[in-house]
Structures are given as C-alpha cells and as structure tokens.
Design a protein around this motif. Structure first.
Motif, short mmCIF file in Angstrom:
data_model
loop_
_atom_site.label_atom_id
_atom_site.label_comp_id
_atom_site.label_asym_id
_atom_site.label_seq_id
_atom_site.Cartn_x
_atom_site.Cartn_y
_atom_site.Cartn_z
N ARG A 15 0.87 -1.17 0.00
CA ARG A 15 0.00 0.00 0.00
C ARG A 15 0.91 1.23 0.00
NH1 ARG A 15 -1.58 -0.90 4.52
NH2 ARG A 15 -3.28 -2.28 3.99
N ILE A 16 0.68 2.14 -0.94
CA ILE A 16 1.48 3.37 -1.03
C ILE A 16 0.53 4.55 -0.91
CG2 ILE A 16 2.99 4.76 -2.48
CD1 ILE A 16 3.94 2.13 -3.76
N VAL A 17 0.81 5.41 0.05
CA VAL A 17 0.02 6.62 0.26
C VAL A 17 0.75 7.76 -0.42
CG1 VAL A 17 -0.95 8.20 1.95
CG2 VAL A 17 -0.86 5.75 2.45
N ASP A 18 0.07 8.44 -1.34
CA ASP A 18 0.66 9.56 -2.08
C ASP A 18 0.85 10.74 -1.14
OD1 ASP A 18 1.42 11.49 -3.89
OD2 ASP A 18 -0.23 11.14 -5.27
N ALA A 19 2.07 11.24 -1.06
CA ALA A 19 2.38 12.36 -0.17
C ALA A 19 1.71 13.66 -0.59
CB ALA A 19 3.90 12.56 -0.10
N VAL A 20 1.41 13.81 -1.88
CA VAL A 20 0.79 15.04 -2.37
C VAL A 20 -0.71 15.06 -2.06
CG1 VAL A 20 0.31 16.42 -4.42
CG2 VAL A 20 2.51 15.26 -4.18
N ALA A 21 -1.35 13.96 -2.30
CA ALA A 21 -2.79 13.86 -2.03
C ALA A 21 -3.01 12.74 -1.00
CB ALA A 21 -3.55 13.56 -3.31
N PRO A 22 -3.09 13.08 0.29
CA PRO A 22 -3.16 12.06 1.34
C PRO A 22 -4.30 11.05 1.18
CG PRO A 22 -2.92 14.24 2.29
CD PRO A 22 -3.11 14.42 0.82
N ALA A 23 -5.37 11.44 0.51
CA ALA A 23 -6.48 10.51 0.34
C ALA A 23 -6.22 9.52 -0.80
CB ALA A 23 -7.76 11.28 0.06
N ASN A 24 -5.15 9.71 -1.56
CA ASN A 24 -4.85 8.85 -2.69
C ASN A 24 -3.97 7.69 -2.25
OD1 ASN A 24 -4.65 7.80 -5.23
ND2 ASN A 24 -3.30 9.40 -6.01
N VAL A 25 -4.55 6.50 -2.18
CA VAL A 25 -3.82 5.30 -1.78
C VAL A 25 -3.78 4.35 -2.97
CG1 VAL A 25 -3.79 3.32 -0.22
CG2 VAL A 25 -4.53 5.55 0.62
N ARG A 26 -2.58 3.87 -3.28
CA ARG A 26 -2.43 2.91 -4.37
C ARG A 26 -1.97 1.58 -3.79
NH1 ARG A 26 2.04 4.33 -7.74
NH2 ARG A 26 2.88 5.44 -5.97
N ILE A 27 -2.41 0.50 -4.42
CA ILE A 27 -1.94 -0.84 -4.11
C ILE A 27 -1.11 -1.30 -5.30
CG2 ILE A 27 -2.56 -3.20 -3.53
CD1 ILE A 27 -3.49 -1.11 -1.44
N VAL A 28 0.14 -1.64 -5.06
CA VAL A 28 1.02 -2.09 -6.14
C VAL A 28 1.49 -3.51 -5.87
CG1 VAL A 28 1.78 0.23 -6.80
CG2 VAL A 28 3.06 -1.05 -5.10
N THR A 29 1.67 -4.26 -6.94
CA THR A 29 2.24 -5.59 -6.83
C THR A 29 3.75 -5.44 -6.94
OG1 THR A 29 0.27 -6.61 -7.78
CG2 THR A 29 2.30 -7.90 -7.83
N ILE A 30 4.45 -5.85 -5.91
CA ILE A 30 5.91 -5.73 -5.85
C ILE A 30 6.57 -6.90 -6.57
CG2 ILE A 30 7.91 -5.63 -4.30
CD1 ILE A 30 6.05 -3.18 -4.18
N ALA A 31 6.04 -8.11 -6.35
CA ALA A 31 6.64 -9.31 -6.95
C ALA A 31 5.61 -10.41 -7.06
CB ALA A 31 7.82 -9.77 -6.10
N ARG A 32 5.84 -11.30 -8.01
CA ARG A 32 5.01 -12.49 -8.20
C ARG A 32 5.94 -13.70 -8.23
NH1 ARG A 32 2.60 -9.00 -12.18
NH2 ARG A 32 0.50 -8.47 -11.52
N GLY A 33 5.48 -14.79 -7.67
CA GLY A 33 6.28 -16.00 -7.69
C GLY A 33 5.73 -17.02 -6.73
N SER A 34 6.56 -17.98 -6.36
CA SER A 34 6.10 -19.01 -5.42
C SER A 34 5.95 -18.40 -4.03
CB SER A 34 7.09 -20.17 -5.39
OG SER A 34 8.33 -19.75 -4.88
N LEU A 35 5.06 -18.99 -3.27
CA LEU A 35 4.78 -18.47 -1.93
C LEU A 35 6.03 -18.42 -1.07
CD1 LEU A 35 2.75 -17.48 0.14
CD2 LEU A 35 2.25 -19.87 0.70
N VAL A 36 6.88 -19.43 -1.15
CA VAL A 36 8.08 -19.43 -0.31
C VAL A 36 8.98 -18.23 -0.64
CG1 VAL A 36 9.47 -20.96 -1.80
CG2 VAL A 36 9.92 -20.87 0.66
N LEU A 37 9.08 -17.85 -1.89
CA LEU A 37 9.87 -16.67 -2.25
C LEU A 37 9.22 -15.38 -1.75
CD1 LEU A 37 11.05 -17.56 -5.85
CD2 LEU A 37 12.38 -17.61 -3.74
N MET A 38 7.90 -15.29 -1.86
CA MET A 38 7.20 -14.10 -1.39
C MET A 38 7.29 -13.97 0.13
SD MET A 38 6.39 -12.77 -4.23
CE MET A 38 7.76 -13.66 -4.95
N VAL A 39 7.24 -15.09 0.85
CA VAL A 39 7.37 -15.07 2.31
C VAL A 39 8.76 -14.56 2.69
CG1 VAL A 39 7.55 -16.56 4.35
CG2 VAL A 39 5.59 -16.78 2.82
N HIS A 40 9.79 -15.09 2.05
CA HIS A 40 11.15 -14.61 2.33
C HIS A 40 11.26 -13.12 1.99
CE1 HIS A 40 13.56 -18.06 3.56
NE2 HIS A 40 12.81 -18.79 2.77
#
Length: 84
Positions: A15-40
């Motif tokens: 979750r990324i909150v925009d510093a310019v517009a505090p009400a603007n929240v974006r959800i970004v996908t950082i990485a995709r892969g196997s669960l064990v890699l995402m957990v690490h």
C-alpha cells in the motif's frame, strides 16, 4: 487460512500513500512467484514498512506476522501459532 504449499503462486503487495494527495492510496504488486519466495521477501522488508505489505495467495492473505509464522513452520516443523 489453511496452510498453503510452498510452491503455490503468490503476489507480494504494498500500500502506497501519495504524499501530495493524502487521500490517494495505491496498491502495487511488488513481486510475483512461489509463496516461499514471497514469504522470504516480506520477511526481508524493513520492519517499519512491513505493515504496508502483505501476500495474496489462493488460500487468502498473509500479513508479515503470518509470513513469519509460516516461515518458522516450514523451517522447523513447529505448529503455526497464528491464523495461517
């Protein structure tokens, strides 16, 4: 959430909150892969930023505490102590 297999597909999100517009929240996908890699990956995020990150997998959502408990279970075989 039932215990997912280590190889299950998963996404690490933030979750990324925009510093310019505090009400603007974006959800970004950082990485995709196997669960064990995402957990690490989630366990490697700076502690101050972990509350803004989570993992989405077919079985549900894992926060940083769930990921840590699941990693502990996989490495030691100990029972999972959270809602994973």
């Amino acid at each position: 959430m039932r215990l997912p297999p280590m190889h299950a597909p998963a996404e690490l999100r933030r979750r990324i909150v925009d510093a310019v517009a505090p009400a603007n929240v974006r959800i970004v996908t950082i990485a995709r892969g196997s669960l064990v890699l995402m957990v690490h990956g989630l366990c490697a995020v700076e502690p101050a930023q972990r509350s803004d990150c989570w993992i989405e997998a077919a079985g549900g959502t894992l926060d940083a505490d769930d990921a840590s408990a699941l990693l502990h279970h996989w490495t030691t075989g100990a029972p999972v102590g959270r809602g994973v």
